[in-house]
Design an enzyme around this catalytic site. Structure first.
Site, PDB file in Angstrom:
ATOM      1  N   ARG B  72      -8.571  -7.756  -5.303  1.00 54.48           N
ATOM      2  CA  ARG B  72      -7.501  -8.249  -4.433  1.00 54.48           C
ATOM      3  C   ARG B  72      -6.139  -7.734  -4.891  1.00 54.48           C
ATOM      4  NH1 ARG B  72      -7.057 -13.113  -2.842  1.00 54.48           N
ATOM      5  NH2 ARG B  72      -9.306 -13.423  -2.801  1.00 54.48           N
ATOM      6  N   THR B  73      -5.895  -7.709  -6.192  1.00 59.44           N
ATOM      7  CA  THR B  73      -4.615  -7.210  -6.691  1.00 59.44           C
ATOM      8  C   THR B  73      -4.489  -5.703  -6.433  1.00 59.44           C
ATOM      9  OG1 THR B  73      -4.623  -8.907  -8.412  1.00 59.44           O
ATOM     10  CG2 THR B  73      -3.125  -7.057  -8.724  1.00 59.44           C
ATOM     11  N   LYS B 101     -13.214   6.884 -22.795  1.00 60.33           N
ATOM     12  CA  LYS B 101     -13.981   7.624 -23.804  1.00 60.33           C
ATOM     13  C   LYS B 101     -13.058   8.394 -24.737  1.00 60.33           C
ATOM     14  CE  LYS B 101     -16.615  10.801 -22.156  1.00 60.33           C
ATOM     15  NZ  LYS B 101     -17.696  11.294 -21.313  1.00 60.33           N
ATOM     16  N   ARG B 122      -3.680  -2.505 -14.796  1.00 60.17           N
ATOM     17  CA  ARG B 122      -4.312  -3.769 -15.175  1.00 60.17           C
ATOM     18  C   ARG B 122      -5.260  -3.493 -16.325  1.00 60.17           C
ATOM     19  NH1 ARG B 122      -4.876  -8.737 -12.161  1.00 60.17           N
ATOM     20  NH2 ARG B 122      -6.369 -10.099 -13.217  1.00 60.17           N
ATOM     21  N   HIS B 150       0.933 -11.820 -14.196  1.00 57.18           N
ATOM     22  CA  HIS B 150       1.637 -10.605 -13.836  1.00 57.18           C
ATOM     23  C   HIS B 150       2.804 -10.911 -12.919  1.00 57.18           C
ATOM     24  CE1 HIS B 150      -1.055 -10.219 -10.190  1.00 57.18           C
ATOM     25  NE2 HIS B 150      -1.886 -10.813 -11.004  1.00 57.18           N
TER      26      HIS B 150
END
Lengths: 341, 341, 341
Positions: B72-73, B101, B122, B150
């Site tokens: 959703r964000t 990695k 995020r 946030h």
């Protein structure tokens, strides 16, 4: 001429100025040296004319078919098309289940050819890009198959040399680290030999020296030569270019060997201080610890420039294979006869 | 001035009217109250002028780097850029293997800075957004790190208050549910205290009361005050705003406690009937069962408005940090001195 | 009228010419036969006017909510919107963790309605698309739920018949393979019966014959009829259309049965040589081995045309439900009364 260009803005030129129009790029052998120079010319032009070229591929669609994840490569191909005004579809890694489920690469390409104007493919199996190119009705660009060698990485390397030195010849190029398994390095040597006038300094431990077929390629080029050495510090002062590669721990026989060798092949400020002030440090990225972070702020660090140049050569190549000319760009050279698929 | 703007359409204003141009937004502390009000002004302007602003970020690229999935964000940040005319690249969750990695966040940002004009990140680790902002050559917006607090969530909350009441002060704001662990609530209280003139009604079970440092923040604000209560129905008639939060089962000591408390803190039609006709119900979403579905059709339900406002404040913020002015928008306030990274 | 259309380019027509504007498409029953013919008309128009329609959905956003991966369907929906000038957000398969985490489909749709102008949803549970359509404030198109039957697959089949024969009636249509479980085939028969004048030749092993309710549907249509046979070669010479389906190994009782039947129902050059020169071979794809690769280059092979037609009908449908008219397109038929959600 694109079917997507609105009728009110007809193209001025009736056909593309690129000899690569409609061609797939599986290896660098699909291009002549004139083609390669044209790509580098266009990459430089694009960098200086970002606004002018931002509608070059209006209405085009790139499909990124990544059968294994390679986020940095995928983002570079995608950004290239977006910055040319085009659009992107595709899949990556975990999303691909339904594609592989009982469907051949050929069938997938025959399907995606209906959606996209150009395809970038990455696949774990060697030869997959060639199979894709043969099945596709639109140009396919190899974004790595099998050994993960891919032509646009080497083009990014060449573009970085050109942006730093104004040329890709008359250079002393050091290559440092794992020269046995590093395909990026082999592809760069091979391609520089096509242009000639390069002296290679091959810096590696005994265990990771350059394969004989690569040395033979240099020997077969009259204007090129090489030296093999073990110690980076002994030669760093002679280099115009230092191409660092990763030394993977699992290549070594024991922990002691690894630690001994690793320190010899890590580039830090102390070693860098011995080099020419305009030497360029390249690295294909991602790095682990082959280059100390302190080096990043040195003007000789060119490895993040390589990232930008990778995007620029992909912009050049994508626009060329779909046949969209860059506004205002005049090819400096006559069109070559195309060697390719 | 954007390099991507075609030369035939020069900007009328020589520079951005936003004091946030070029700045990363890691926390709300990176913005002055004037900045915050400017964002809310712009969000309101954007909502009323969707067509006029639809080319604000033509040629821009947003990179969404989601090291953990938060669909959703991510969709909100992406839609915001697309509705401003820009484009989007990025990765989310399962796709990121190749990024992590052996590559540091700093190196990833130094790479992505070559592709994008603004980054939304995020990451599960607290502090990751700050590390990213320091490595990046383009503005970074924190889309949640660590506790998942946030800044744009709180901005969405403020924009919803503004759109409902025309102001974010002179309000009685009830906060209901888990006030111990709900960072969204703490951030909203903290930010409302910067503007002042709010009475908070803190509605929670004994087990989940507001932390002392949050109460201290209210006490330190002369124009703000608070009441702590246990029963929603006892106070709902006094509230202008009711901010519901999720009560997670695992916070409780036993099943009986959970069932007892849950019923007290579920908002349904019966409880809603006791509230003012213009009370606004907010919730950060996703909800589980804290708000009965029957409430959705009540005009007091403002939680899906919050979603729209979240997109609008992200449109405002993205355009501000890249320095693209909204066509026709005139800042109501003098530019603030910027506090930030 | 779209809020995203810049004020300087007002629509000439005050409202959409499509009766599907604002409507969700969960099943083909949501459309009249006039609607279906309008979609096929528009798909044909789009194919012939790619440039003219490339800005039809400027400023629109499609959300693809794929709760299970189905890459080929997702790419088709996405390409359709991109080729109309619109943009795409969404999630697929592995990315959806955070969406499903405690959130209902209804809440997800109420959220995404704030971002997108039209939604394409795929979900493993039967009925999910209807739930989504009821919760959404914008039109929802079913991209497969439960049995994976979805209306745009059948529309692609019809468009392929139309492009090959100029009509979807007066045809002898062979359906071959698994006629018991193949929902694609059931939906095609059902829809062709709505238009009438088709003779069906149902070619399957005993174990996989057509269900009675489908036969009843044909019987109830005066202008339609059917023959049931076991052997493809006995009837292939009579067919205008041969619709191949996959015969899944797990449907059979033992390995011998499977091998025996499989060979009877694989289309190869030898069998194709017995058919009319203008017969059209369709297959919903992906194929496993029901059609030999050697058939691909035969002009009768229409299954990759189906892929293109799938994109074209999705372009038609997406533009119709959002209410954006195709530049220069004039509906050939009066608008129907809409049956739908």
């Amino acid at each position: 001429m694109s079917a997507e260009i609105p009728s009110e803005s007809p193209r001025v030129t009736p056909r593309s100025t690129s000899s690569l129009e409609g061609h797939s790029i599986v290896t660098l052998d699909d291009m002549s040296t004139t083609d390669i120079q044209d790509i580098l010319d266009r990459a430089g032009y694009i960098d200086a004319h970002r606004a002018e070229v931002s509608h070059t591929c209006d209405g085009r669609v790139l499909a990124t078919l990544f059968y294994e994840p390679s986020t940095r490569t995928r983002l570079s191909f995608e950004t290239a098309m977006l910055r040319l005004g085009g659009k992107v579809i595709g899949f990556a890694g975990a999303q691909l289940a339904s594609v592989t489920k009982g469907e051949s690469i050929s069938d997938t390409l025959k399907t995606v050819s209906n959606y996209a104007d150009v395809v970038a493919i990455r696949h774990p199996k060697e030869g997959a890009a060639l199979v894709a190119a043969e099945a596709s009705r639109v140009p396919v660009i190899n974004a790595g198959d099998g050994g993960h060698m891919h032509p646009t990485q080497t083009l990014a390397d060449l573009a970085t040399l050109r942006s730093r030195f104004g040329r890709i010849t008359d250079l002393t190029v050091g290559l440092c680290g794992d020269l046995t398994f590093g395909r990026t390095v082999h592809s760069l040597i091979e391609t520089l030999c096509r242009f000639g006038d390069v002296h290679f300094v091959l810096i590696s431990p005994e265990e990771l020296t350059t394969p004989q077929y690569v040395l033979d390629r240099i020997d077969a080029t009259p204007s090129c030569s090489y030296t093999e050495v073990r110690d980076l510090t002994a030669v760093i002062g002679d280099l115009d270019v230092l191409y660092m590669t990763r030394v993977q721990k699992e290549r070594f026989f024991n922990e002691d060997d690894y630690l001994r060798l690793r320190d010899t092949y890590i580039l830090d400020e102390a070693k860098l201080a011995m080099s020419k002030p305009d030497m360029a440090v390249l690295h294909p990225l991602p790095r682990v610890n082959e280059i100390a972070v302190e080096v990043d702020s040195d003007p000789r660090a060119a490895y993040f420039d390589q990232v930008r140049n990778g995007m620029l050569v992909r912009m050049a190549l994508e626009s060329m294979v779909v046949g969209d000319d860059l506004a205002g760009y005049e090819p400096a050279r006559p069109l070559s006869g195309k060697v390719g698929i």
